[in-house]
Design a protein around this motif. Sequence first.
Motif, PDB file in Angstrom:
ATOM      1  N   SER A   1       1.605   6.863  -8.520  1.00  0.00           N
ATOM      2  CA  SER A   1       0.627   6.036  -7.800  1.00  0.00           C
ATOM      3  C   SER A   1       0.144   6.838  -6.611  1.00  0.00           C
ATOM      4  CB  SER A   1       1.267   4.721  -7.314  1.00  0.00           C
ATOM      5  OG  SER A   1       1.641   3.911  -8.397  1.00  0.00           O
ATOM      6  N   PRO A   2      -1.150   7.047  -6.465  1.00  0.00           N
ATOM      7  CA  PRO A   2      -1.656   7.904  -5.390  1.00  0.00           C
ATOM      8  C   PRO A   2      -1.519   7.259  -4.014  1.00  0.00           C
ATOM      9  CG  PRO A   2      -3.475   6.878  -6.550  1.00  0.00           C
ATOM     10  CD  PRO A   2      -2.239   6.513  -7.307  1.00  0.00           C
ATOM     11  N   GLU A   3      -1.469   8.093  -3.011  1.00  0.00           N
ATOM     12  CA  GLU A   3      -1.422   7.603  -1.637  1.00  0.00           C
ATOM     13  C   GLU A   3      -2.657   6.757  -1.348  1.00  0.00           C
ATOM     14  OE1 GLU A   3      -1.212   9.625   2.793  1.00  0.00           O
ATOM     15  OE2 GLU A   3      -0.191  10.626   1.112  1.00  0.00           O
ATOM     16  N   GLY A   4      -2.462   5.617  -0.698  1.00  0.00           N
ATOM     17  CA  GLY A   4      -3.552   4.707  -0.384  1.00  0.00           C
ATOM     18  C   GLY A   4      -3.774   3.623  -1.421  1.00  0.00           C
ATOM     19  N   ALA A   5      -3.115   3.742  -2.587  1.00  0.00           N
ATOM     20  CA  ALA A   5      -3.320   2.752  -3.655  1.00  0.00           C
ATOM     21  C   ALA A   5      -2.657   1.429  -3.303  1.00  0.00           C
ATOM     22  CB  ALA A   5      -2.753   3.284  -4.971  1.00  0.00           C
ATOM     23  N   ARG A   6      -3.278   0.338  -3.724  1.00  0.00           N
ATOM     24  CA  ARG A   6      -2.672  -0.987  -3.629  1.00  0.00           C
ATOM     25  C   ARG A   6      -1.919  -1.238  -4.921  1.00  0.00           C
ATOM     26  NH1 ARG A   6      -1.638  -4.018   0.534  1.00  0.00           N
ATOM     27  NH2 ARG A   6      -2.171  -5.948  -0.537  1.00  0.00           N
ATOM     28  N   ILE A   7      -0.641  -1.608  -4.826  1.00  0.00           N
ATOM     29  CA  ILE A   7       0.182  -1.826  -6.019  1.00  0.00           C
ATOM     30  C   ILE A   7       0.929  -3.149  -5.910  1.00  0.00           C
ATOM     31  CG2 ILE A   7       0.518   0.657  -6.418  1.00  0.00           C
ATOM     32  CD1 ILE A   7       3.416   0.221  -5.337  1.00  0.00           C
ATOM     33  N   GLY A   8       1.323  -3.662  -7.062  1.00  0.00           N
ATOM     34  CA  GLY A   8       2.223  -4.806  -7.106  1.00  0.00           C
ATOM     35  C   GLY A   8       3.595  -4.323  -7.569  1.00  0.00           C
ATOM     36  N   ILE A   9       4.634  -5.099  -7.259  1.00  0.00           N
ATOM     37  CA  ILE A   9       5.970  -4.750  -7.741  1.00  0.00           C
ATOM     38  C   ILE A   9       6.643  -5.977  -8.341  1.00  0.00           C
ATOM     39  CG2 ILE A   9       6.308  -2.878  -6.075  1.00  0.00           C
ATOM     40  CD1 ILE A   9       8.270  -4.836  -4.602  1.00  0.00           C
TER      41      ILE A   9
ATOM     42  N   THR B   1       0.843  -1.201   0.000  1.00  0.00           N
ATOM     43  CA  THR B   1       0.000   0.000   0.000  1.00  0.00           C
ATOM     44  C   THR B   1       0.873   1.243   0.000  1.00  0.00           C
ATOM     45  OG1 THR B   1      -1.694  -1.171   1.270  1.00  0.00           O
ATOM     46  CG2 THR B   1      -1.826   1.234   1.229  1.00  0.00           C
ATOM     47  N   VAL B   2       0.580   2.166  -0.898  1.00  0.00           N
ATOM     48  CA  VAL B   2       1.316   3.434  -0.972  1.00  0.00           C
ATOM     49  C   VAL B   2       0.952   4.286   0.241  1.00  0.00           C
ATOM     50  CG1 VAL B   2       1.664   5.567  -2.289  1.00  0.00           C
ATOM     51  CG2 VAL B   2       1.384   3.384  -3.490  1.00  0.00           C
ATOM     52  N   THR B   3       1.981   4.721   0.992  1.00  0.00           N
ATOM     53  CA  THR B   3       1.728   5.538   2.189  1.00  0.00           C
ATOM     54  C   THR B   3       2.176   6.985   2.013  1.00  0.00           C
ATOM     55  OG1 THR B   3       3.858   4.967   3.192  1.00  0.00           O
ATOM     56  CG2 THR B   3       1.982   3.528   3.683  1.00  0.00           C
ATOM     57  N   SER B   4       3.038   7.263   1.004  1.00  0.00           N
ATOM     58  CA  SER B   4       3.531   8.624   0.817  1.00  0.00           C
ATOM     59  C   SER B   4       4.026   8.792  -0.613  1.00  0.00           C
ATOM     60  CB  SER B   4       4.672   8.930   1.803  1.00  0.00           C
ATOM     61  OG  SER B   4       5.272  10.169   1.532  1.00  0.00           O
ATOM     62  N   VAL B   5       3.773   9.973  -1.203  1.00  0.00           N
ATOM     63  CA  VAL B   5       4.244  10.280  -2.551  1.00  0.00           C
ATOM     64  C   VAL B   5       4.878  11.671  -2.539  1.00  0.00           C
ATOM     65  CG1 VAL B   5       3.639  10.543  -4.986  1.00  0.00           C
ATOM     66  CG2 VAL B   5       2.370   8.924  -3.556  1.00  0.00           C
ATOM     67  N   THR B   6       6.112  11.753  -3.014  1.00  0.00           N
ATOM     68  CA  THR B   6       6.816  13.040  -3.085  1.00  0.00           C
ATOM     69  C   THR B   6       7.304  13.265  -4.506  1.00  0.00           C
ATOM     70  OG1 THR B   6       7.585  12.750  -0.805  1.00  0.00           O
ATOM     71  CG2 THR B   6       8.659  14.462  -2.116  1.00  0.00           C
ATOM     72  N   PHE B   7       6.946  14.399  -5.102  1.00  0.00           N
ATOM     73  CA  PHE B   7       7.379  14.731  -6.462  1.00  0.00           C
ATOM     74  C   PHE B   7       8.769  15.332  -6.410  1.00  0.00           C
ATOM     75  CE2 PHE B   7       7.351  17.833 -10.102  1.00  0.00           C
ATOM     76  CZ  PHE B   7       7.458  16.869 -11.094  1.00  0.00           C
ATOM     77  N   LYS B   8       9.729  14.756  -7.172  1.00  0.00           N
ATOM     78  CA  LYS B   8      11.117  15.209  -7.144  1.00  0.00           C
ATOM     79  C   LYS B   8      11.566  15.814  -8.471  1.00  0.00           C
ATOM     80  CE  LYS B   8      12.474  14.145  -2.956  1.00  0.00           C
ATOM     81  NZ  LYS B   8      13.540  13.200  -2.678  1.00  0.00           N
ATOM     82  N   GLY B   9      10.636  16.163  -9.336  1.00  0.00           N
ATOM     83  CA  GLY B   9      10.994  16.770 -10.609  1.00  0.00           C
ATOM     84  C   GLY B   9      11.047  15.745 -11.727  1.00  0.00           C
ATOM     85  N   MET B  10      12.102  14.916 -11.739  1.00  0.00           N
ATOM     86  CA  MET B  10      12.227  13.888 -12.780  1.00  0.00           C
ATOM     87  C   MET B  10      11.598  12.571 -12.364  1.00  0.00           C
ATOM     88  SD  MET B  10      16.067  14.557 -14.268  1.00  0.00           S
ATOM     89  CE  MET B  10      15.817  13.352 -15.571  1.00  0.00           C
ATOM     90  N   GLN B  11      11.196  12.452 -11.099  1.00  0.00           N
ATOM     91  CA  GLN B  11      10.666  11.187 -10.621  1.00  0.00           C
ATOM     92  C   GLN B  11       9.783  11.432  -9.407  1.00  0.00           C
ATOM     93  OE1 GLN B  11      14.487   9.555  -9.516  1.00  0.00           O
ATOM     94  NE2 GLN B  11      14.123   9.942  -7.362  1.00  0.00           N
TER      95      GLN B  11
END
Length: 393
Positions: free
Chosen positions: A338-346, A308-318
């Motif tokens: 991927s938005p905060e709270g989203a369920r993702i696979g890796i 689960t995504v808990t935090s997203v920070t925009f760094k310009g190129m990534q």
Amino acid sequence: MSKELIRLQDVCMAFDDELVLDHINLYFNDKEFLTLLGPSGCGKTTTLRIIGGFMTPTAGDVLFDGVRINDVPPHQRQINTVFQKYALFPHLDVYENIAFGLRMQRRPDPKDPTGKRMVKLPEEEIDQRVMEMLEVVSLKGFERRRPDSLSGGQQQRVAIARALVNKPKVLLLDEPLAALDLKLRKDMQIELKRIQQQVGITFIYVTHDQEEALTMSDTIVVMDKGSIQQIGTPEDIYNEPKNAFVADFIGESNIIDGIMVEDNVVKMYGKKFPCLDGGFAPNEPVDVVIRPEDIDIVPVEQGQITGTVTSVTFKGMQYDIIVDFKGFKWLIQTTDYSPEGARIGIKIDPDGIHIMKKSKYSGMFGDYSSFSEEYDELDDARLLDEEESEDEE
């Protein structure tokens, strides 16, 4: 094959019974750019000062061209130093700052058959060498400027030229870029490497900045608490760290507990992952290093593991994305949002997984829970400030 120039042989240094260098064994090759890298207090500057002759080791030997130089004073070594504070003479212009050391030099008078009489260097030779150095450091035309009229980067170049004009075999640099702003620091990293290649001597560089080390060095020596943790090329240090300290200090790393089931197979979170490492005992506990840029985000049904995504920070190129996998926070660096709270696979390719033996640093690094906590603390501080402001009103 490069010729060995300096060797530290079982060197120890203690201050008030506190051991700050613990049996250092290290050699430096001719024409090499070597960086001593580590956090504050790791012993890197002490190592530099011992090489320069500003400190005498408590135990062990310093060898230069195979000759012990422990008791040789700094001015008699073929070594010059550029410090973090450039210590330029404010009352002298750029030309005279660079020429200062040459004017102090004396050599045997060629007209004296006994060879005992010493004379100053000819003014023509001084001028030639100063002008050569001005060209090397790209300051031609600045000869009559005073240091206070120069930028930080230009002052640093004057300090380097003053050190190099005496033709040392080794130049020591103690965090010389620390006082510069980010853009100038990046420019000077490239400039320093160019100067080192042009003059063709050994540079020994001290920094705590891993990007500087990766950008400039032929060889990196990673230190912690007075001991050498790893020696290697920038590629080796980054791609094949020896322990969790090196993996964490050089770049960002997710460091997870694993079990090496067999060669080329490691188990994490109860699942088996193919990898390229071998040579471990069956079912040996290991540290698994996965760099944030080596992780691909995929739909949940396609993932090797899901979180689960808990935090997203925009760094310009990534984006820097923190993902919770069963209570352990991973950092993923990706251009995919991927938005905060989203369920993702890796998914992780086998060459994106590096296996390390357990060490005293195991369990100390790699969990990005602190990343989220820092933001929580900032939010709490902001709320507190707002409450105090409301009370004042």
